[in-house]
Design a protein around this motif. Structure first.
Motif, PDB file in Angstrom:
ATOM      1  N   SER A 105       3.507  45.405  16.921  1.00 56.40           N
ATOM      2  CA  SER A 105       3.195  46.812  17.186  1.00 56.40           C
ATOM      3  C   SER A 105       3.375  47.672  15.931  1.00 56.40           C
ATOM      4  CB  SER A 105       4.041  47.345  18.342  1.00 56.40           C
ATOM      5  OG  SER A 105       5.365  47.577  17.927  1.00 56.40           O
ATOM      6  N   ILE A 354      -0.284  46.338  22.736  1.00 60.19           N
ATOM      7  CA  ILE A 354       0.415  46.400  21.444  1.00 60.19           C
ATOM      8  C   ILE A 354      -0.014  47.656  20.687  1.00 60.19           C
ATOM      9  CG2 ILE A 354       0.562  45.291  19.174  1.00 60.19           C
ATOM     10  CD1 ILE A 354       0.410  42.581  20.774  1.00 60.19           C
ATOM     11  N   GLY A 358       2.552  50.569  19.598  1.00 55.97           N
ATOM     12  CA  GLY A 358       2.679  50.872  18.169  1.00 55.97           C
ATOM     13  C   GLY A 358       2.462  52.337  17.816  1.00 55.97           C
TER      14      GLY A 358
END
Ligand code: TRP
Length: 450
Positions: A105, A354, A358
């Motif tokens: 991430s 992800i 992130g």
């Protein structure tokens, strides 16, 4: 849970393909972006010696342990731990997969920066006129609430596209095309850098050990760098090992290859960066900004710098991409092996998740800079939890598991097919059982008391 339906797993097509894919995982931002600035801050050659020492004793043993567990377990890390006598140990493999998710991430956020910087290099907007403009260009780019998030998304699209195509057509084929390109770019860049007038001072600084800078924290930094750089501790190499053919190749040999390529690239990247930094009189200890702030000003001053700037950021992006692929492959392999999910859909869904996880890491460089937990911003927190905690801990548990629990099965599988392995296996077992776990504990405790 029901027994997973055994399905035919994909295999690496060639030995070189496997080595390049594994080296692609190992060689990443860790080698080109992180290693040089760590060395710059931690006594140059002294850090290099420590790092090499740890890499070729503990690191290489943990890498071998991961590859062997994958090959013999013949499954994703979770399945492999279970097949080799798992019990509560399997929990460690689950944690590893979650940590791989979390590493990716924020790794992808920096991956996005490299893509954006290719664009900046191509359009001549790196802001390298002087140190101040370069810092401002980088600072305002990463602090922007939108642009870096979009590039983080673009980076994840590339990662998903490769992983979604499968082991042979995706991961192996990307490694076979991208890694030779990476070696070539690195070679061109380092030849340019070491022939700059004044480069010798940089090389001297880099290779001359200053042991007065070595503290417990330096040793921890070298240890976590060694693990991060070799991609061990989270199960990525277990996953890659699991795609090896039963008809075995010479695994110690391949482990050595991957380790040598990985540290070779790190050493070369250091040579490249310190030569350039000293040739133009910059500060070698300028931290994470070394690649994105210091180098652009150097490219500005260097003859042909525009070309070398593009080459450098392509190098960085390629390295990041093949590493990110191996991080995504860990949870993907779990869902494909154990749950029978479709690879392409799994890769896409995990990729979206992800990407979302992130976003705070990206925003922590700007609008969310003040949002901290224990004084750490989102990206620092994710980095702390994974690189400083989960990876050494994961390697610690992995060594104990490989050396004490799974060892009889590993020995039976390996020694029957690789007669010559006897002595190597004995040494490896000793390192896994005693040396590596003790060293990891000692280094962590000493560092925390420091
Ligand atoms: N080794 C990569 C680098 O040096 C990062 C990486 C890729 C990684 N896959 C991993 C780290 C798995 C830990 C586990 O940049």
């Amino acid at each position: 849970m029901t027994e997973p339906t055994p399905q035919k797993r994909e295999r690496w097509q060639t030995r070189t393909g496997f080595i390049l894919a594994a080296a692609g995982s190992a060689v990443g931002l860790g080698n080109i972006w992180r290693f040089p600035y760590l060395a710059g801050e931690n006594g140059g050659g002294a850090f290099l010696i420590l790092y090499l020492l740890i890499t070729f004793t503990i690191g290489i043993s943990v890498l071998f342990a991961e590859l062997v567990i994958g090959k013999v377990g013949d499954r994703n890390p979770i399945g492999a731990f279970r097949a080799l006598g798992g019990g509560p140990w399997t929990i460690a493999a689950y944690f590893g997969a979650c940590a791989a998710f979390l590493v990716l991430s924020f790794y992808s956020v920096v991956g996005g920066w490299t893509l954006a910087y290719i664009g900046k290099a191509l359009t001549g907007t790196l802001g390298g006129a002087n140190a101040e403009t370069a810092r401002r260009t980088f600072g305002s780019f990463v602090a922007d609430p939108l642009q870096p998030v979009l590039f983080h998304g673009l980076f994840m699209v590339l990662v998903v596209a490769i992983v979604g195509r499968g082991v042979q057509r995706g991961i192996e084929s990307a490694g076979r095309k991208l890694m030779p390109a990476l070696f070539l770019l690195l070679l061109v860049l380092v030849l340019r850098a070491v022939t700059l007038p004044g480069a010798l001072d940089g090389i001297a600084f880099y290779l001359m050990p200053d042991f007065s800078k070595v503290t417990g924290l330096t040793v921890i930094a070298a240890l976590s760098q060694a693990f991060f750089s070799l991609s061990v501790g989270l199960g990525a190499m277990i996953t890659y090992g699991s795609y090896l053919h039963e008809r075995s190749w010479n695994l110690p040999h391949e482990t050595l290859w991957v380790t040598a390529i990985d540290s070779g690239v790190a050493i070369t990247a250091g040579l490249l960066i310190f030569s350039a930094v000293f040739a133009f009189g910059h500060d070698p200890a300028s931290g994470p900004g070394l690649s994105f702030v210091t180098l652009p000003t150097i490219f500005e001053e260097m003859p042909g710098g525009a070309f070398f700037a593009v080459a450098f950021f392509v190098l960085l992006a390629v390295a990041a991409l093949t590493s990110a692929v191996s991080l995504l492959e860990v949870p993907v392999a779990y869902f494909v092996d154990e749950r029978g999910y479709d690879r392409r859909r799994t890769a896409s869904l995990l990729g979206v998740a992800i990407f979302i996880v992130g976003i705070p890491s990206s925003l922590s460089q700007g609008v969310w800079a003040d949002l901290t937990v224990f004084g750490l911003g989102a990206m620092e927190l994710a980095d702390f939890l994974t690189v400083k905690l989960a990876m050494p801990l994961g390697s610690f548990l992995l060594c104990l598991f490989a050396g004490w629990i799974a060892e009889p099965k590993l020995a039976a599988a390996l020694l029957s097919e690789e007669g010559k392995l006897g002595a190597v296996f004995g040494i490896w077992k000793f390192v896994c059982r005693f040396v590596a776990p003790l060293a990891i504990v000692w280094i962590l405790v000493a560092g925390l008391l420091d």
